[in-house]
Design a protein around this motif. Structure first.
Motif, PDB file in Angstrom:
ATOM      1  N   GLU A 358       0.620  -1.266  -0.082  1.00 35.92           N
ATOM      2  CA  GLU A 358       0.022   0.004   0.055  1.00 35.92           C
ATOM      3  C   GLU A 358       0.901   1.309  -0.016  1.00 35.92           C
ATOM      4  N   PHE A 359       0.655   2.181  -0.814  1.00 33.87           N
ATOM      5  CA  PHE A 359       1.299   3.368  -0.691  1.00 33.87           C
ATOM      6  C   PHE A 359       0.187   4.440  -0.241  1.00 33.87           C
ATOM      7  N   ASP A 360       0.653   5.072   0.765  1.00 34.38           N
ATOM      8  CA  ASP A 360      -0.309   5.982   1.395  1.00 34.38           C
ATOM      9  C   ASP A 360       0.182   7.592   1.266  1.00 34.38           C
ATOM     10  N   ASN A 361      -0.226   8.310   0.475  1.00 37.41           N
ATOM     11  CA  ASN A 361       0.214   9.615   0.203  1.00 37.41           C
ATOM     12  C   ASN A 361       1.618   9.918   0.252  1.00 37.41           C
ATOM     13  N   VAL A 362       2.173   9.016  -0.504  1.00 41.13           N
ATOM     14  CA  VAL A 362       3.784   9.125  -0.502  1.00 41.13           C
ATOM     15  C   VAL A 362       4.333  10.039  -1.417  1.00 41.13           C
ATOM     16  N   ILE A 379      -2.275  -2.737  -3.523  1.00 40.50           N
ATOM     17  CA  ILE A 379      -2.233  -3.863  -4.311  1.00 40.50           C
ATOM     18  C   ILE A 379      -2.485  -5.169  -3.148  1.00 40.50           C
ATOM     19  N   GLU A 380      -3.481  -5.832  -3.687  1.00 40.97           N
ATOM     20  CA  GLU A 380      -3.740  -7.089  -2.953  1.00 40.97           C
ATOM     21  C   GLU A 380      -3.024  -8.343  -3.323  1.00 40.97           C
ATOM     22  N   VAL A 413       4.980   3.867   2.991  1.00 38.65           N
ATOM     23  CA  VAL A 413       4.850   2.565   2.143  1.00 38.65           C
ATOM     24  C   VAL A 413       4.689   1.544   3.236  1.00 38.65           C
ATOM     25  N   LEU A 414       3.390   0.702   2.982  1.00 39.85           N
ATOM     26  CA  LEU A 414       3.031  -0.425   3.879  1.00 39.85           C
ATOM     27  C   LEU A 414       3.299  -1.799   2.852  1.00 39.85           C
ATOM     28  N   VAL A 415       3.702  -2.661   3.757  1.00 33.42           N
ATOM     29  CA  VAL A 415       3.849  -4.018   3.208  1.00 33.42           C
ATOM     30  C   VAL A 415       3.292  -4.891   4.115  1.00 33.42           C
ATOM     31  N   LEU A 428      12.219  -8.059   4.820  1.00 34.34           N
ATOM     32  CA  LEU A 428      11.751  -7.120   3.966  1.00 34.34           C
ATOM     33  C   LEU A 428      12.315  -7.413   2.467  1.00 34.34           C
ATOM     34  N   ARG A 429      13.549  -7.174   2.375  1.00 35.43           N
ATOM     35  CA  ARG A 429      14.154  -7.380   1.260  1.00 35.43           C
ATOM     36  C   ARG A 429      14.191  -9.190   0.748  1.00 35.43           C
ATOM     37  N   GLY A 430      14.128  -9.655   1.654  1.00 36.61           N
ATOM     38  CA  GLY A 430      14.091 -11.358   1.671  1.00 36.61           C
ATOM     39  C   GLY A 430      12.888 -11.760   1.068  1.00 36.61           C
ATOM     40  N   ASN A 431      11.925 -10.637   0.959  1.00 34.31           N
ATOM     41  CA  ASN A 431      10.324 -11.297   0.494  1.00 34.31           C
ATOM     42  C   ASN A 431      10.077 -10.502  -0.842  1.00 34.31           C
ATOM     43  N   ILE A 432      11.353  -9.807  -1.342  1.00 33.08           N
ATOM     44  CA  ILE A 432      10.881  -9.338  -2.653  1.00 33.08           C
ATOM     45  C   ILE A 432      11.949  -9.674  -3.767  1.00 33.08           C
TER      46      ILE A 432
END
Ligand code: UTP
Ligand code: MG
Length: 605
Positions: A358-362, A379-380, A413-415, A428-432
């Motif tokens: 999710e991007f929140d007013n970035v 993005i779901e 930015v939310l993940v 985080l990076r290990g999930n992308i």
């Protein structure tokens, strides 16, 4: 943070830097102290032989009873001569051992610091790399580090030994004759003043010299790695000129620094000679009036170098010390450079994310220049999102925020519902899985490159991912197949081939979030079709963000985001955006017109 700031302020402060050096000597400190103590002991021994010489002269040469002594005390003479040889042997043996300790301690420290700095540089964020030139970092990691090591093993040793001999000789001289010694020391204050002026003048020159060397290295490095561009534009002449410029620059700065030394050399050399003159005049006079013996005079004369040599060497020592500090401050700078986005490498157990983004007013800025403005979207998990937009519109910048290569200026930015700044960075990076726009392959086999994110990847799987990325068939046609080494930056592969290996590399890690930045831009439509099919049928759950310029790529996405000048101007499915008749519609028409023209051209043949 407070500590960081304090440390930064202290950069350039020599005491602080020396303290840093001392801290980093940990583990080798004892060895280093032993080396210094041995230096002191070894050089103090230097006065023993002149003392023995004095005894021999006074007893067997210049004495009135010399002949009688020679016959009666032959044993003593032999003892004294053997003593001279023995002490020389002892001293050289000690010098050997001492030098070894200095070398060991300084090499060990160099090794530790190099490892630390390398890790530090690896751990820096993208902003650091935006602002630091490779050539400069290379200079720090090689030349500067070695200068520091050289100083610790050689310069410090020279200083300690010169000082010890000087002090030992002066003390010995005092025990013989205080007045003569004071006469000799008359020269010290002016020498000290001259040396000080010299040091002050030469310091900025070495800082400048160090900077020019780094520029020279940067130019060299850029030219070698960018050689193909240089050739393509037939700009060799220009680049050679540019290099020559830097080279001349560096060489001139070097000469300038060397010439400064020449300004002071005559004074210091004269002072060094003056010690001899004073000794001849005052010492000679004192021998004649019987104040000192001839043997004592010879002891003075044998040791006068211990006083005059440091004066001779002072220029070299000062030069080296200035270079040492110029280099040391550069290293300490890396040492305390703290990335804003730090990776703690906490060995926590990795969670697998759902993949909700999710991007929140970035908003986002590069060096104060805002390039993304107030962007919001969600993005779901499992969705496929295409991002499209003209060049420079901010697509790459936007996806870089998800992996936290940079931090937002405002908004979040939310993940999986958590602000990425609160997530463990490794996790985080290990999930992308990312295939970056600018493909970089390592000098390794194709197999090694694909398995880069997971070195344990079995070979069948490497092949499987290569197949998904439509890379298998061209790889098998290469001379060594998967074992073919692709050179630095993947020399020997076409742009589209490199992109496909990069895609296989991103897929092979099977992450719940997959980001593809223009990854199929250089492949033909048929190959792209194959890749799209693979992406649709991935055997692991995955949220996909695909940056692309072709409508053929974006059409099948669940949703398409259109960026323009850092703003999100359209969002929707292919059909929705076409109906909207905005940017996407225009691009669609433009690209289909092209295809239409191609088709009709074929038809006419
Ligand atoms: P992007 O690199 O995000 O644009 O730069 P993009 O949409 O991906 O472009 P293409 O399609 O790959 O070409 C967005 C803006 O940020 C600036 C660029 O000048 C551009 O205006 N920028 C980019 C920087 O200022 N610094 C950088 O390091 C990168
Ligand atoms: Mg881009």
């Amino acid at each position: 943070m407070q500590l960081e700031r304090e440390n930064k302020q202290k950069l350039g402060d020599e005491m602080f830097e020396l303290k840093w050096l001392w801290q980093n000597l940990e583990g080798n400190r004892t060895r280093y102290i032993v080396a210094m103590v041995l230096s002191v002991v070894g050089s103090s021994l230097m006065i023993i032989n002149p003392y023995i010489g004095q005894r021999i002269v006074d007893t067997f040469i210049a004495s009135d009873d010399a002949v009688q002594n020679l016959t009666q005390e032959r044993g003593l003479l032999i003892m004294l001569c053997l003593g001279m040889i023995g002490f020389s042997l002892l001293r050289t043996g000690l010098a050997y051992f001492t030098t070894m300790q200095y070398e060991r301690a300084s090499q060990n420290m160099l090794y530790d610091v190099r490892v630390y700095l390398y890790n530090k540089i690896q751990g820096q964020d993208m902003e650091y790399y935006d602002h630091n030139r490779t050539g400069d970092l290379m200079t720090k990691m090689t030349g500067d580090l070695d200068m520091v090591r050289h100083s610790m093993s050689w310069i410090i040793k020279t200083i300690i030994e010169s000082l010890t001999i000087f002090v030992a000789a002066v003390i010995y001289f005092f025990t013989i004759d205080a007045v003569l010694t004071l006469w000799l020391l008359v020269l010290s204050p002016p020498i000290f003043i001259v040396a000080n002026i010299f040091a002050k003048r030469v310091r900025p020159m070495y800082i400048d010299l160090r900077e020019r060397l780094s520029q020279l290295n940067t130019t060299t490095q850029e030219n070698i790695s960018g050689n193909r561009v240089v050739k393509a534009f037939a700009r060799e002449e220009f680049e050679i000129e540019k290099f020559t410029d830097k080279n001349v620059n560096y060489s001139q700065a070097n000469k300038k620094a060397a010439l400064v030394w020449l300004d002071y050399f005559p004074y210091l050399e004269t002072a060094a000679q003056a010690f001899n003159v004073i000794l001849m005049l005052a010492g000679g006079y004192f021998v004649m009036n019987g104040r000192i013996t001839f043997g004592e005079f010879s002891a003075f004369s044998a040791l006068i170098w211990a006083v005059s040599n440091p004066v001779r060497n002072i220029g070299i020592i000062i030069n080296d010390i200035q270079r040492f500090f110029a280099s040391l401050s550069k290293i300490v700078e890396i040492y305390y450079a703290k990335p804003n986005i730090a990776n703690e490498h906490n060995a926590t157990k990795m969670r697998r994310y759902e993949g909700r983004i999710e991007f929140d007013n970035v908003s986002f800025k590069y060096d104060g220049k805002e390039v993304l403005h107030d962007i919001s979207f969600t993005i779901e998990p499992g969705e496929t999102i295409a991002i499209m937009g003209s060049t420079g519109s901010g697509k790459t910048s936007l996806v870089n925020l998800i992996s936290r290569f940079y931090d937002v200026a405002s908004g979040q930015v939310l993940v999986d519902g958590v602000d990425v700044r609160k997530l463990e960075l490794d996790e985080l990076r290990g999930n992308i899985g990312v295939a970056t726009q600018d493909v970089l392959l390592f000098s390794d086999t194709i197999d090694g490159n694909i398995a880069f994110g997971d070195p344990e990847l079995p070979e069948e799987q490497t092949i499987e991912y290569a197949q998904l990325a439509a890379a298998h068939s061209f790889i098998t046609k290469m001379p060594e197949g998967y074992d073919t080494i692709v050179g630095e930056r993947g020399v020997g592969l076409s742009g589209g081939q490199k992109q496909r290996i990069a895609l296989a590399r991103a897929l092979a890690v099977q992450r719940p979030i997959l980001i593809l930045d223009d990854t199929t831009s250089a492949v033909d439509l048929e190959t792209e079709e194959h890749i799209q099919k693979s992406l649709r049928e991935l055997h692991f759950d995955c949220t996909k963000i695909i940056i692309a310029q072709r409508v053929s790529t974006t059409a099948e996405a669940d949703r398409i985001l259109i960026l323009d000048n850092g703003r999100l101007i359209e969002e929707g499915t292919h059909a929705e955006l076409l109906a909207k008749r905005g940017y996407y519609y225009d691009v669609f028409m433009l690209q289909n017109e092209g295809i239409g023209r191609q088709v009709s051209a074929h038809g006419q043949k």
